[in-house]
Design a protein around this motif. Structure first.
Motif, PDB file in Angstrom:
ATOM      1  N   SER A   1       1.525   5.990  12.426  1.00  0.00           N
ATOM      2  CA  SER A   1       0.470   6.610  13.229  1.00  0.00           C
ATOM      3  C   SER A   1      -0.335   5.540  13.957  1.00  0.00           C
ATOM      4  N   ALA A   2      -1.243   6.009  14.796  1.00  0.00           N
ATOM      5  CA  ALA A   2      -2.141   5.086  15.494  1.00  0.00           C
ATOM      6  C   ALA A   2      -2.988   4.315  14.483  1.00  0.00           C
ATOM      7  N   ASP A   3      -3.387   4.957  13.386  1.00  0.00           N
ATOM      8  CA  ASP A   3      -4.160   4.274  12.346  1.00  0.00           C
ATOM      9  C   ASP A   3      -3.352   3.154  11.699  1.00  0.00           C
ATOM     10  N   ASP A   4      -2.058   3.405  11.510  1.00  0.00           N
ATOM     11  CA  ASP A   4      -1.189   2.380  10.933  1.00  0.00           C
ATOM     12  C   ASP A   4      -1.142   1.154  11.837  1.00  0.00           C
ATOM     13  N   TYR A   5      -0.886   1.384  13.113  1.00  0.00           N
ATOM     14  CA  TYR A   5      -0.834   0.268  14.060  1.00  0.00           C
ATOM     15  C   TYR A   5      -2.182  -0.444  14.147  1.00  0.00           C
TER      16      TYR A   5
ATOM     17  N   PHE B   1      -3.935  -3.369   5.657  1.00  0.00           N
ATOM     18  CA  PHE B   1      -2.925  -2.432   6.148  1.00  0.00           C
ATOM     19  C   PHE B   1      -3.084  -1.066   5.482  1.00  0.00           C
ATOM     20  N   THR B   2      -2.655  -0.055   6.192  1.00  0.00           N
ATOM     21  CA  THR B   2      -2.666   1.287   5.620  1.00  0.00           C
ATOM     22  C   THR B   2      -1.623   1.374   4.503  1.00  0.00           C
TER      23      THR B   2
ATOM     24  N   ALA C   1       3.706   0.502   2.100  1.00  0.00           N
ATOM     25  CA  ALA C   1       4.874   1.154   1.493  1.00  0.00           C
ATOM     26  C   ALA C   1       6.148   0.843   2.270  1.00  0.00           C
ATOM     27  N   ALA C   2       6.031   0.775   3.591  1.00  0.00           N
ATOM     28  CA  ALA C   2       7.205   0.517   4.425  1.00  0.00           C
ATOM     29  C   ALA C   2       7.729  -0.906   4.269  1.00  0.00           C
ATOM     30  N   ARG C   3       6.849  -1.843   3.925  1.00  0.00           N
ATOM     31  CA  ARG C   3       7.252  -3.253   3.862  1.00  0.00           C
ATOM     32  C   ARG C   3       7.302  -3.811   2.443  1.00  0.00           C
ATOM     33  N   GLN C   4       6.854  -3.051   1.442  1.00  0.00           N
ATOM     34  CA  GLN C   4       6.731  -3.567   0.083  1.00  0.00           C
ATOM     35  C   GLN C   4       8.065  -4.039  -0.493  1.00  0.00           C
ATOM     36  N   ALA C   5       9.117  -3.253  -0.362  1.00  0.00           N
ATOM     37  CA  ALA C   5      10.416  -3.627  -0.941  1.00  0.00           C
ATOM     38  C   ALA C   5      10.931  -4.929  -0.321  1.00  0.00           C
ATOM     39  N   GLU C   6      10.771  -5.071   0.988  1.00  0.00           N
ATOM     40  CA  GLU C   6      11.196  -6.296   1.679  1.00  0.00           C
ATOM     41  C   GLU C   6      10.403  -7.499   1.167  1.00  0.00           C
ATOM     42  N   LEU C   7       9.085  -7.333   1.047  1.00  0.00           N
ATOM     43  CA  LEU C   7       8.244  -8.417   0.567  1.00  0.00           C
ATOM     44  C   LEU C   7       8.584  -8.770  -0.878  1.00  0.00           C
ATOM     45  N   ASP C   8       8.758  -7.768  -1.713  1.00  0.00           N
ATOM     46  CA  ASP C   8       9.110  -8.018  -3.116  1.00  0.00           C
ATOM     47  C   ASP C   8      10.423  -8.783  -3.231  1.00  0.00           C
ATOM     48  N   ALA C   9      11.400  -8.420  -2.415  1.00  0.00           N
ATOM     49  CA  ALA C   9      12.704  -9.099  -2.456  1.00  0.00           C
ATOM     50  C   ALA C   9      12.568 -10.561  -2.029  1.00  0.00           C
ATOM     51  N   LEU C  10      11.799 -10.815  -0.982  1.00  0.00           N
ATOM     52  CA  LEU C  10      11.593 -12.199  -0.538  1.00  0.00           C
ATOM     53  C   LEU C  10      10.834 -12.999  -1.589  1.00  0.00           C
TER      54      LEU C  10
END
Length: 128
Positions: free
Chosen positions: A7-11, A74-75, A80-89
């Protein structure tokens, strides 16, 4: 990350974080910092030359510091959208590094150093 679901709030949360941290890190984006973190993790896995370690490694860790500082801004949807990627890195980084002297084994990125170092520093920085 599914950009259409944002959403606009997310951005706005991403822009707010970027603006809030610009004085210390320059105007950067979440995508740029995640890409920089991934590149540093890959380089850490491959190993550093002793000279690179001294001059480059600490400076490059700034991308992960930016992510940590920006994360609370961040919202929930962005996190939630980036957590798995960050956790893996983060997990890969943990495997490719060892704690600095006196730090616990689960220390965060700023308290760890690559275990694979070429050159004279290999003798000075044993792998735990």
């Amino acid at each position: 990350m599914d950009m259409e679901a944002l959403s606009a709030d997310d951005y706005e949360s991403v822009h707010r974080a970027s603006r809030g941290l610009a004085a210390r890190y320059g105007m950067v984006t979440l995508n740029a910092m995640m890409e920089a973190w991934e590149a540093l993790v890959e380089d850490t896995e491959e190993g550093f030359d002793a000279a690179e370690l001294i001059w480059e490694y600490a400076d490059r860790l700034r991308c992960r510091c930016w992510i940590a500082e920006a994360w609370p801004v961040f919202t929930d949807r962005i996190r939630a959208a980036r957590q798995a990627e960050l956790d893996a890195l983060d997990a890969r980084f943990q495997l490719a590094t060892v704690p600095l002297n006196g730090q616990p084994d689960d220390a965060r990125w700023h308290s760890r150093r690559p275990w694979l170092i070429e050159g004279k520093a290999l003798l000075e920085l044993p792998r735990s």
